[in-house]
Structure formats: structure tokens, C-alpha cells
Design a protein around this motif. Sequence first.
Motif, mmCIF file in Angstrom:
data_model
loop_
_atom_site.group_PDB
_atom_site.id
_atom_site.type_symbol
_atom_site.label_atom_id
_atom_site.label_comp_id
_atom_site.label_asym_id
_atom_site.label_seq_id
_atom_site.Cartn_x
_atom_site.Cartn_y
_atom_site.Cartn_z
ATOM 1 N N LEU A 191 -3.322 -12.797 -19.475
ATOM 2 C CA LEU A 191 -2.422 -11.948 -18.464
ATOM 3 C C LEU A 191 -2.211 -10.401 -18.571
ATOM 4 O O LEU A 191 -1.881 -9.365 -17.158
ATOM 5 N N GLY A 192 -1.168 -10.332 -19.844
ATOM 6 C CA GLY A 192 -1.243 -8.418 -20.204
ATOM 7 C C GLY A 192 -1.769 -7.617 -19.547
ATOM 8 O O GLY A 192 -1.571 -6.523 -18.919
ATOM 9 N N ALA A 193 -3.797 -7.422 -19.597
ATOM 10 C CA ALA A 193 -4.563 -6.787 -19.726
ATOM 11 C C ALA A 193 -3.878 -6.589 -17.730
ATOM 12 O O ALA A 193 -4.290 -5.413 -16.792
ATOM 13 N N ARG A 194 -3.796 -7.268 -16.329
ATOM 14 C CA ARG A 194 -3.055 -6.680 -15.225
ATOM 15 C C ARG A 194 -1.920 -6.433 -15.315
ATOM 16 O O ARG A 194 -1.591 -6.074 -14.490
ATOM 17 N N LEU A 195 -0.968 -6.602 -15.902
ATOM 18 C CA LEU A 195 0.074 -6.269 -15.988
ATOM 19 C C LEU A 195 0.625 -4.999 -16.191
ATOM 20 O O LEU A 195 1.532 -4.433 -15.287
ATOM 21 N N LEU A 196 -0.351 -4.511 -17.154
ATOM 22 C CA LEU A 196 0.568 -3.455 -17.868
ATOM 23 C C LEU A 196 -0.316 -2.256 -17.207
ATOM 24 O O LEU A 196 -1.350 -2.066 -17.166
ATOM 25 N N ARG A 245 -1.742 1.080 -17.417
ATOM 26 C CA ARG A 245 -2.866 1.743 -17.317
ATOM 27 C C ARG A 245 -4.086 0.581 -17.150
ATOM 28 O O ARG A 245 -5.319 1.412 -17.145
ATOM 29 N N ASN A 246 -3.761 -0.646 -16.915
ATOM 30 C CA ASN A 246 -4.706 -1.730 -16.520
ATOM 31 C C ASN A 246 -4.790 -2.260 -15.467
ATOM 32 O O ASN A 246 -6.071 -2.614 -14.693
ATOM 33 N N SER A 247 -3.721 -1.963 -14.715
ATOM 34 C CA SER A 247 -3.497 -2.381 -14.018
ATOM 35 C C SER A 247 -4.360 -1.972 -12.510
ATOM 36 O O SER A 247 -4.416 -0.890 -11.840
ATOM 37 N N GLN A 248 -4.784 -2.971 -11.392
ATOM 38 C CA GLN A 248 -6.036 -2.748 -10.741
ATOM 39 C C GLN A 248 -5.614 -2.854 -9.138
ATOM 40 O O GLN A 248 -5.565 -2.313 -8.253
ATOM 41 N N THR A 249 -4.109 -2.946 -9.211
ATOM 42 C CA THR A 249 -2.475 -3.266 -8.168
ATOM 43 C C THR A 249 -1.524 -2.690 -8.107
ATOM 44 O O THR A 249 -1.063 -2.348 -9.279
ATOM 45 N N ALA A 250 -1.326 -1.728 -6.851
ATOM 46 C CA ALA A 250 0.172 -1.440 -6.948
ATOM 47 C C ALA A 250 1.379 -2.199 -7.885
ATOM 48 O O ALA A 250 2.501 -2.095 -8.390
ATOM 49 N N LEU A 258 -11.027 -13.285 -10.744
ATOM 50 C CA LEU A 258 -10.699 -12.053 -11.229
ATOM 51 C C LEU A 258 -11.038 -11.560 -12.443
ATOM 52 O O LEU A 258 -11.884 -10.115 -12.921
ATOM 53 N N GLU A 259 -11.573 -12.735 -13.318
ATOM 54 C CA GLU A 259 -12.116 -12.520 -14.603
ATOM 55 C C GLU A 259 -14.019 -11.433 -14.148
ATOM 56 O O GLU A 259 -14.485 -10.593 -14.792
ATOM 57 N N ARG A 260 -14.413 -12.235 -12.710
ATOM 58 C CA ARG A 260 -15.301 -11.535 -12.484
ATOM 59 C C ARG A 260 -15.135 -10.217 -12.387
ATOM 60 O O ARG A 260 -16.702 -8.951 -12.360
ATOM 61 N N GLU A 261 -13.932 -9.941 -11.326
ATOM 62 C CA GLU A 261 -13.885 -8.374 -11.181
ATOM 63 C C GLU A 261 -13.951 -7.456 -12.253
ATOM 64 O O GLU A 261 -13.259 -6.178 -12.404
ATOM 65 N N GLY A 303 11.777 -16.646 -17.059
ATOM 66 C CA GLY A 303 12.021 -18.178 -15.482
ATOM 67 C C GLY A 303 12.000 -17.089 -14.484
ATOM 68 O O GLY A 303 12.942 -16.482 -13.762
ATOM 69 N N GLY A 304 11.072 -17.402 -13.692
ATOM 70 C CA GLY A 304 10.691 -17.203 -12.810
ATOM 71 C C GLY A 304 10.068 -16.277 -12.678
ATOM 72 O O GLY A 304 10.381 -15.506 -11.486
ATOM 73 N N ILE A 305 9.685 -15.196 -13.513
ATOM 74 C CA ILE A 305 9.473 -13.351 -13.114
ATOM 75 C C ILE A 305 7.699 -13.858 -13.458
ATOM 76 O O ILE A 305 7.414 -14.071 -14.009
ATOM 77 N N ARG A 306 7.827 -13.427 -11.967
ATOM 78 C CA ARG A 306 5.561 -13.192 -11.475
ATOM 79 C C ARG A 306 5.292 -12.370 -11.176
ATOM 80 O O ARG A 306 3.914 -12.352 -10.585
ATOM 81 N N GLU A 307 6.285 -11.678 -10.870
ATOM 82 C CA GLU A 307 4.954 -9.885 -10.219
ATOM 83 C C GLU A 307 5.777 -8.597 -10.837
ATOM 84 O O GLU A 307 6.622 -8.784 -11.563
ATOM 85 N N ARG A 308 5.020 -7.457 -11.225
ATOM 86 C CA ARG A 308 4.951 -6.010 -12.146
ATOM 87 C C ARG A 308 6.388 -5.474 -10.882
ATOM 88 O O ARG A 308 7.244 -5.099 -11.947
ATOM 89 N N ALA A 309 6.792 -5.696 -9.927
ATOM 90 C CA ALA A 309 7.304 -5.274 -8.644
ATOM 91 C C ALA A 309 9.011 -6.156 -9.734
ATOM 92 O O ALA A 309 10.300 -4.770 -9.739
ATOM 93 N N GLN A 310 9.251 -7.386 -9.847
ATOM 94 C CA GLN A 310 9.915 -7.976 -10.180
ATOM 95 C C GLN A 310 10.436 -7.034 -11.731
ATOM 96 O O GLN A 310 11.544 -7.134 -11.987
#
Length: 455
Positions: free
Chosen positions: A396-401, A403-408, A444-447, A352-359
Amino acid sequence: MATLEDPIEIGGVTVPNRLYRAPLLECAGNGPDAVDALIDDLEPAAESGVGLLCQGATIVRGEGGCAAPGMTRIHDPDFVERLSRLTDRIHDHGSRIFIQLEHGGLRSMETWHAEYREAHPDLEQLAVSRPPWQLRLLDRLGFLAYDPHVLSTDEVYDLAADFGRAAANAVAAGYDGIHLAGANMGIVQQFLSPFYNRRDDEFGGSPEARLKFLAVVHDEIRERAGDVPIMTKVPAETPAPPSPIVRRKLSLEDGIEIACRLEKIGYDAVVPVQTSVAWDMSIVRGEYPARAWENDALREGYDAAFGGAARRQVVALANRLQSFQYDFEPAWNEDVCRRVRERVSIPVLAEGGIRERAQMDRLLGSSEKGTNGVGERKPACDMVGMARPFYAEPRLGARLLERNSQTANPRVVCESCNNCTVPQVTGAPGICRTPAVLRKRGELEREGAYERLKP
């Protein structure tokens, strides 16, 4: 403290990490292409590394009970046997899959979907009790149509047995666990809630009696499906309309107490949620979906569902008003999850409303921002899940986990605009329909952001 990448055990099943895809409407039905549709919908999340996938609400009976067009039923063993192709594909990626079992009761299509009612005039809604006066008023005004069949005591046991049979079918098809739809105005919430449950037999009256249906369902699943993990949503009807419109409802404390009792019954995990007594925007908080309502290609389907253009416009207006009432709030179930976790030893899942890794890090207690004021991390949950963001980003999991994340602090591209939800009343598939979001996903796909790194 746990991180998103740490494994977790639910009822003897090891889930490889603590990210899960919450239940969504797949609208796959039971036709010849149903399994392929489910694979197309669910497999990308597993490919991206998501630890647990929860297939959306699946109906336990062969007739009635669907809350929206295109819901899948799991009563037919011949169909269920085909579902092993789906579970095999999920397992090939190392993920686990639970199936959410449901019956809509008073929320079923035979209540609100005009075209469906016309095509099935003999269908009744299963009811825990006589509908509350608020719903009977909507019936008299012509917005809903009730012809309820109030379940006898024996019929309650029969319905619980159907949940058990459906669970056994799912386990035979390779599902790793059972997720009961305990909120969103389904039949389980109707048993739990004093708003709906006015029974005078063993399934009504006291809070313990209202919980008995879930106890009997648990026993039926255990008897028919073995020691499969069982979890359920646990509702607190705190955003419900205020008194005098709704006086009887589940308080926050009621929801917490239900979760504690479910652990004693033998449930393996709980998903505490704050929801309304009705099926409204309390479960999909965010923007008014103007783009969806203004879509000419969908208008005919809306008119068929709601009974004409005038009623469509009334529903759209109600939708707009609710968007103000249920404004988006980040991680809106955090408080109830935290309070439940303080009192149970089974896993608590938050959505419910969880939208970023820091959360996510904060909710799991792996961030200093989650301290309790004396330097000790205090987790609010044991797993974190999302639903609508997977419509926008199936991988989406590839961006949040990590070892795969490209941003902090990766954040989902979903804008909680709800343009994905309204078309589902027509039976349209659950997909993102917002151009700006789709453009961002394309970038993001192209990146290469969704390319999962191998261990």
C-alpha cells in the motif's frame, strides 16, 4: 509542518517517513515456517516504502497468554535468533521494524476458545484482580470460562521481567524498537483500567498505582535491552457499555493523563486509542462481516472455537449488534490524539479509520483543512498508521507516498468490511477475503500502482 514523506526520530531511531503499518495478527506461530510467514506478511510493506512496520502482538511467555490461535511467542532465544532473517529483510528496504509485546491475561484463549480449553484443562488465566462481575456472569451463563490466577505482587514483577527479557531477545534479533500492547483488553490495559484492577497493593488503587506496571516494564526493558525505543498504546475506554453495566472505566481525560505520565517515566512515543473494556468491535469498526460468518469452509473452525453451532450463532449475533454500536468513523482516534499531542513532547502516533492521503495530511498538519480557525496548522499526530488496509494491499505504501502516487488523493481499497478478522479465531491467516476489494487491487496491480519509484 510535517508531511508524510518527512523522517521522524523515535527514541534515537530515525524512521524514514511518517507512514506506519500498525500491528496486525500475522498468525505465524513458532513452527519451522514461522519466519518465512512473517517475511511474506511484513516485507511487502517495507518494499513499498512504509517507514515503520509494527509486528503484531507477540507473546512474552512460553505458555498461555495467546489471545488468538497462531500468535508468535518470543520467549525462546533459539527461535528469536531466526528472526534476524526478518529484520534484515526489512532493513534492506530502508524501513524500521518494532515488535509489539503482549500477554492476554483474562483475554487469553483459555477463556473463550472451547477446543483449546479442552486440550489444555490445567491452564489458568493470569488476572490482575478477580474478574469483574460482568465477566463472571458470562462464565455462569457458559459463554466464557474463568479459572483465574490473580497475580501476587512478586508475580507482577516476574511478569514485567518477562517483558524485559522478550525485549532483549528482540533487540538481539535486530528489531529497532518495542511496542507494548497497551489496549485491546490485554494484560497492560487490565492493569491500567479500574474496570479490571481492584488490587490493594502497590499496583492498584490510585491511577498512579495502576500505571506502575508500565513503569516497571519500562525499567526492565531499559535494564535488559538498553536504550531501545519504547512506545505503547494508551487506552481511553470511552466506547465502553454505559452505566450501570460498566461504571468504572478509563475516561478520555484518564487516557490523556496516562500518556503524559508515560512521557515522564521515559516512554519514547504513545499511540492513544479509544477502545472498550472488552475485546469487541471498538477496535475494528465497520461492517458486519456476513461473508466471513457464512463461509462453509470456516464453519467447523468457528464451532471448535466457540463450542458448537448454537454458540457460534450467538457470537455472530453479538457481532452484528456491535457493528451498529461501533459504526465506522473516519480517523476515530483523532480527538484523543490531538489532545495528547498538545500536552506531550514525544511523538504521537495515530491509527484507527485512516483511509486516504488527505486524512493523513490533515492529521499531520500539512493540509489547510487542519487549521485551528486562525490560520495556524494544528497537527493531531506525528505519524499515521493503518492495519486492515494492509491485508487488502500489502504494498500500500507505494500508492500513498507522494513521489509514487498517481492520483491527487489516493484512498485505500479496504472497505472495512471485517471479513478478514473473524476467520482469525480459527487460526486462519490475515488476508483480504472480499472479492470486490481483491478485484480492485488486481486492477491497480495491472496499472503498476504498486511499483515503487526509486529515489
